[in-house]
Design an enzyme around this catalytic site. Sequence first.
Site, PDB file in Angstrom:
ATOM      1  N   TRP A 135       0.850  -1.202   0.000  1.00 49.81           N
ATOM      2  CA  TRP A 135       0.000   0.000   0.000  1.00 49.81           C
ATOM      3  C   TRP A 135       0.881   1.246   0.000  1.00 49.81           C
ATOM      4  O   TRP A 135       1.863   1.300   0.737  1.00 49.81           O
ATOM      5  CB  TRP A 135      -0.917   0.019   1.240  1.00 49.81           C
ATOM      6  CG  TRP A 135      -2.281  -0.518   0.946  1.00 49.81           C
ATOM      7  CD1 TRP A 135      -2.612  -1.841   0.813  1.00 49.81           C
ATOM      8  CD2 TRP A 135      -3.493   0.231   0.746  1.00 49.81           C
ATOM      9  NE1 TRP A 135      -3.946  -1.961   0.548  1.00 49.81           N
ATOM     10  CE2 TRP A 135      -4.522  -0.707   0.494  1.00 49.81           C
ATOM     11  CE3 TRP A 135      -3.812   1.582   0.758  1.00 49.81           C
ATOM     12  CZ2 TRP A 135      -5.839  -0.327   0.266  1.00 49.81           C
ATOM     13  CZ3 TRP A 135      -5.119   1.960   0.534  1.00 49.81           C
ATOM     14  CH2 TRP A 135      -6.117   1.032   0.280  1.00 49.81           C
ATOM     15  N   THR A 167     -12.634   7.279   6.424  1.00 48.07           N
ATOM     16  CA  THR A 167     -13.249   6.398   7.423  1.00 48.07           C
ATOM     17  C   THR A 167     -12.270   6.141   8.568  1.00 48.07           C
ATOM     18  O   THR A 167     -11.190   6.720   8.606  1.00 48.07           O
ATOM     19  CB  THR A 167     -13.640   5.053   6.770  1.00 48.07           C
ATOM     20  OG1 THR A 167     -12.426   4.414   6.347  1.00 48.07           O
ATOM     21  CG2 THR A 167     -14.550   5.267   5.588  1.00 48.07           C
ATOM     22  N   PHE A 209       9.538  -1.024  14.023  1.00 48.76           N
ATOM     23  CA  PHE A 209       8.329  -0.348  13.528  1.00 48.76           C
ATOM     24  C   PHE A 209       8.741   0.783  12.575  1.00 48.76           C
ATOM     25  O   PHE A 209       9.042   1.890  13.006  1.00 48.76           O
ATOM     26  CB  PHE A 209       7.562   0.207  14.726  1.00 48.76           C
ATOM     27  CG  PHE A 209       6.266   0.885  14.396  1.00 48.76           C
ATOM     28  CD1 PHE A 209       5.127   0.160  14.100  1.00 48.76           C
ATOM     29  CD2 PHE A 209       6.169   2.277  14.414  1.00 48.76           C
ATOM     30  CE1 PHE A 209       3.925   0.798  13.820  1.00 48.76           C
ATOM     31  CE2 PHE A 209       4.973   2.923  14.125  1.00 48.76           C
ATOM     32  CZ  PHE A 209       3.843   2.170  13.827  1.00 48.76           C
ATOM     33  N   PHE A 238      -1.340  -4.014   7.559  1.00 49.60           N
ATOM     34  CA  PHE A 238      -1.984  -4.918   8.521  1.00 49.60           C
ATOM     35  C   PHE A 238      -1.290  -6.285   8.546  1.00 49.60           C
ATOM     36  O   PHE A 238      -1.262  -6.955   9.582  1.00 49.60           O
ATOM     37  CB  PHE A 238      -3.466  -5.092   8.163  1.00 49.60           C
ATOM     38  CG  PHE A 238      -4.263  -5.819   9.201  1.00 49.60           C
ATOM     39  CD1 PHE A 238      -4.694  -5.171  10.346  1.00 49.60           C
ATOM     40  CD2 PHE A 238      -4.572  -7.166   9.049  1.00 49.60           C
ATOM     41  CE1 PHE A 238      -5.414  -5.844  11.321  1.00 49.60           C
ATOM     42  CE2 PHE A 238      -5.298  -7.846  10.003  1.00 49.60           C
ATOM     43  CZ  PHE A 238      -5.715  -7.187  11.151  1.00 49.60           C
ATOM     44  N   HIS A 266     -10.588   3.460   9.177  1.00 52.22           N
ATOM     45  CA  HIS A 266      -9.648   2.355   8.942  1.00 52.22           C
ATOM     46  C   HIS A 266      -8.271   2.669   9.513  1.00 52.22           C
ATOM     47  O   HIS A 266      -7.580   1.813  10.034  1.00 52.22           O
ATOM     48  CB  HIS A 266      -9.528   2.045   7.443  1.00 52.22           C
ATOM     49  CG  HIS A 266      -8.647   3.002   6.693  1.00 52.22           C
ATOM     50  ND1 HIS A 266      -9.113   4.171   6.161  1.00 52.22           N
ATOM     51  CD2 HIS A 266      -7.316   2.964   6.444  1.00 52.22           C
ATOM     52  CE1 HIS A 266      -8.108   4.812   5.599  1.00 52.22           C
ATOM     53  NE2 HIS A 266      -7.019   4.115   5.746  1.00 52.22           N
TER      54      HIS A 266
HETATM   55  C1  DLZ Z   1      -7.458  -1.388   3.420  1.00 57.56           C
HETATM   56  C2  DLZ Z   1      -6.315  -0.453   3.612  1.00 57.56           C
HETATM   57  C3  DLZ Z   1      -6.532   0.941   3.614  1.00 57.56           C
HETATM   58  C4  DLZ Z   1      -7.890   1.525   3.426  1.00 57.56           C
HETATM   59  N1  DLZ Z   1      -5.527   1.805   3.749  1.00 57.56           N
HETATM   60  C5  DLZ Z   1      -4.272   1.332   3.923  1.00 57.56           C
HETATM   61  C6  DLZ Z   1      -3.181   2.228   4.100  1.00 57.56           C
HETATM   62  O1  DLZ Z   1      -3.299   3.457   4.079  1.00 57.56           O
HETATM   63  N2  DLZ Z   1      -1.944   1.677   4.279  1.00 57.56           N
HETATM   64  C7  DLZ Z   1      -1.721   0.320   4.317  1.00 57.56           C
HETATM   65  O2  DLZ Z   1      -0.580  -0.100   4.497  1.00 57.56           O
HETATM   66  N3  DLZ Z   1      -2.754  -0.534   4.137  1.00 57.56           N
HETATM   67  C8  DLZ Z   1      -3.999  -0.074   3.938  1.00 57.56           C
HETATM   68  N4  DLZ Z   1      -5.042  -0.944   3.760  1.00 57.56           N
HETATM   69  C9  DLZ Z   1      -4.742  -2.396   3.610  1.00 57.56           C
HETATM   70  C10 DLZ Z   1      -4.632  -3.150   4.939  1.00 57.56           C
HETATM   71  O3  DLZ Z   1      -3.412  -2.875   5.571  1.00 57.56           O
HETATM   72  C11 DLZ Z   1      -4.724  -4.687   4.671  1.00 57.56           C
HETATM   73  O4  DLZ Z   1      -3.763  -5.051   3.704  1.00 57.56           O
HETATM   74  C12 DLZ Z   1      -6.078  -5.131   4.183  1.00 57.56           C
HETATM   75  O5  DLZ Z   1      -7.093  -4.695   5.059  1.00 57.56           O
HETATM   76  C13 DLZ Z   1      -6.150  -6.670   4.074  1.00 57.56           C
HETATM   77  O6  DLZ Z   1      -5.981  -7.288   5.349  1.00 57.56           O
END
Ligand code: DLZ
Length: 165
Positions: free
Chosen positions: A29, A94, A121, A64, A96
Site C-alpha cells: 500500500w 473512514t 516499527f 496490517f 480504517h
Molecule cells: C485497506 C487499507 C486501507 C484503506 N488503507 C491502507 C493504508 O493506508 N496503508 C496500508 O498499508 N494498508 C492499507 N489498507 C490495507 C490493509 O493494511 C490490509 O492489507 C487489508 O485490510 C487486508 O488485510
Amino acid sequence: MKKKENLSQIFVPETNNANFKIGIIVSRWNEQVTGALKEGALQTLWDAGVPKNNTLVFDVPGSFELPSAAAMLLDANEDVDAVICLGCIIQGETRHFEFIAQAVANGIAKVGVEYTVPVIFGVLTCNTAEQAEARSGGIHGNKGVEAAASCLQMLQTQRLMYQKR
Ligand code: DLZ
C-alpha cells in the site's frame, strides 16, 4: 514562519555487522512511499556492513499484514536476527486508519517480545500523502534509514546483553 526541522535522530553503531541476517517486510500500500523506505533501509544496512545476501526482502499486501509476516519469517528461519517492518498508512475518510495503525503497532511489538529479537516499527502514520513523501526521502528524511539504524542499535544492545558473537 519558522522552517520545520528534521527531528530525526540517526545513530548507526560502528560495530561489526557482517554476520547479521536481517529481514525486511514491505507493505505494497502506498508503494511509492514504501519503496523509498525500503531503499533507505537497505542502503543503510549495506553501508553498515551487512552483506547483501544477508538482507531478505518480502512484500505483503498492506501494513496490517506486517506483524504476521514478521512472525512467519522468524518462525521459518531461526537464523534471522531481526526484522524491519515498513509501511505507510494514510488517513482516509473512514476509521480504517486508527484500527490498522493500532493493530500494526501492537502486533509488531508483540512479535518482537515473543521472539526476543528486534522487530522494528518502520511504519509511517500520516494525515496526508505530502507528509508521507516528506518522510520517505523528503524534508523530514527517510524513516526507512531510521528503522535500519534502530535495528542495528538493537542488535548491538542484544549482543551486549547476551554477550554473543
Ligand atoms: C485497506 C487499507 C486501507 C484503506 N488503507 C491502507 C493504508 O493506508 N496503508 C496500508 O498499508 N494498508 C492499507 N489498507 C490495507 C490493509 O493494511 C490490509 O492489507 C487489508 O485490510 C487486508 O488485510
